[in-house]
Design a protein around this motif. Structure first.
Motif, mmCIF file in Angstrom:
data_model
loop_
_atom_site.group_PDB
_atom_site.id
_atom_site.type_symbol
_atom_site.label_atom_id
_atom_site.label_comp_id
_atom_site.label_asym_id
_atom_site.label_seq_id
_atom_site.Cartn_x
_atom_site.Cartn_y
_atom_site.Cartn_z
ATOM 1 N N GLU A 80 78.372 53.697 60.985
ATOM 2 C CA GLU A 80 77.209 52.967 61.874
ATOM 3 C C GLU A 80 76.038 53.349 61.123
ATOM 4 O O GLU A 80 75.623 54.441 60.626
ATOM 5 C CB GLU A 80 77.116 53.835 63.013
ATOM 6 C CG GLU A 80 76.287 53.124 64.076
ATOM 7 C CD GLU A 80 75.990 53.757 65.532
ATOM 8 O OE1 GLU A 80 75.253 53.497 66.313
ATOM 9 O OE2 GLU A 80 76.969 54.555 65.546
ATOM 10 N N GLY A 81 75.253 52.236 61.186
ATOM 11 C CA GLY A 81 73.863 52.327 60.468
ATOM 12 C C GLY A 81 73.822 51.897 59.061
ATOM 13 O O GLY A 81 72.773 51.743 58.371
ATOM 14 N N VAL A 82 74.864 51.853 58.419
ATOM 15 C CA VAL A 82 75.120 51.563 56.932
ATOM 16 C C VAL A 82 75.925 50.257 56.800
ATOM 17 O O VAL A 82 75.455 49.296 56.109
ATOM 18 C CB VAL A 82 75.976 52.631 56.156
ATOM 19 C CG1 VAL A 82 76.030 52.241 54.819
ATOM 20 C CG2 VAL A 82 75.035 54.018 56.252
ATOM 21 N N HIS A 83 77.078 50.382 57.449
ATOM 22 C CA HIS A 83 78.079 48.997 57.282
ATOM 23 C C HIS A 83 78.012 48.252 58.664
ATOM 24 O O HIS A 83 78.585 47.191 58.533
ATOM 25 C CB HIS A 83 79.385 49.690 57.130
ATOM 26 C CG HIS A 83 79.576 50.386 55.741
ATOM 27 N ND1 HIS A 83 79.839 51.832 55.853
ATOM 28 C CD2 HIS A 83 79.274 50.081 54.460
ATOM 29 C CE1 HIS A 83 79.761 52.408 54.640
ATOM 30 N NE2 HIS A 83 79.518 51.157 53.733
ATOM 31 N N PHE A 84 77.455 48.821 59.842
ATOM 32 C CA PHE A 84 77.476 48.114 60.824
ATOM 33 C C PHE A 84 76.702 48.545 61.953
ATOM 34 O O PHE A 84 76.162 49.756 61.950
ATOM 35 C CB PHE A 84 78.963 48.252 61.483
ATOM 36 C CG PHE A 84 79.481 49.539 62.135
ATOM 37 C CD1 PHE A 84 79.086 49.809 63.576
ATOM 38 C CD2 PHE A 84 80.089 50.330 61.469
ATOM 39 C CE1 PHE A 84 79.356 51.010 64.147
ATOM 40 C CE2 PHE A 84 80.655 51.640 61.894
ATOM 41 C CZ PHE A 84 80.141 51.707 63.311
#
Length: 210
Positions: free
Chosen positions: A146-150
């Motif tokens: 989360e926060g990087v890829h989604f």
């Protein structure tokens, strides 16, 4: 919809009674057979937020929560202690808990779901109130962060990937979640048993559609 993104105090909901309900229309035929139908695509949950004999501080906390929601007017989050994870309650959530979709090469946003399977039949329940910070995901079993890829919208349960998943790939997720509910009454009755204890025997709560 009038909804407050706040959870009913989990220590007060622990031990509450409730669960899913369905609506089934049954037509009795002259032959004695039945035809069964349902107007509901999804189940709805009901609970009782009433307190047995508890401290007056607990009773006051329930009253404060009820008043802040203005009775039935505003919805809120509810932790269902019997069903609040993408996996069994005794297990730790993981990226492969629930298959939520398969990529089509175009879509980047997907609804979180929880699959209930028994005897070859499966019901896919939309999860609209995931708990912030609890969501993990994978595309074709490759972990995404989360926060990087989604990104996850905790108000709706929509997960959006930075890169569009390829056609045919499996998209899975693990999470904790709450149930969107409202009080099903505009009145509560409090009984004070002593100077230190009281009870609120009946406070119905019902799931709302998001």
């Amino acid at each position: 919809m009038s909804f407050h993104e706040i959870r009913f105090p989990a220590d007060l909901s622990f031990g509450s009674v409730g669960g899913p309900e369905r609506r089934t229309d049954i037509v009795q035929l002259t032959s004695g057979h039945e035809e069964r139908n349902t107007p509901w695509a999804h189940s709805r949950r009901r609970y009782d937020a009433g307190l047995g004999l508890r401290s007056l501080d607990d009773v006051e906390a329930l009253i404060a929560f009820f008043e802040a929601r203005q009775g039935q007017l505003f919805g809120f989050r509810w932790k269902d202690w019997a069903d609040f994870k993408s996996c069994a309650p005794s297990k730790r959530t993981g990226k492969g808990d629930q298959v939520i979709a398969y990529g089509d090469g175009v879509t980047r946003s997907f609804q979180l779901i929880k699959n209930y399977t028994s005897g070859g039949a499966t019901y896919a329940r939309p999860i609209t109130k995931p708990v912030s910070g609890s969501v993990v995901a994978a595309v074709q079993d490759v972990e995404h962060r989360e926060g990087v890829h989604f990104e996850i919208d905790t108000d709706t349960g929509i997960i959006t990937f930075e890169e569009t998943p390829l056609a045919g790939v499996e998209i899975s997720a693990g999470y904790e979640f709450d149930v969107p509910v409202r009080f099903d009454t505009d009145r509560i009755n409090v009984s004070v048993a002593s100077f230190r204890a009281g009870q609120v025997p009946d406070v119905p709560v019902v799931e709302v559609r998001i």
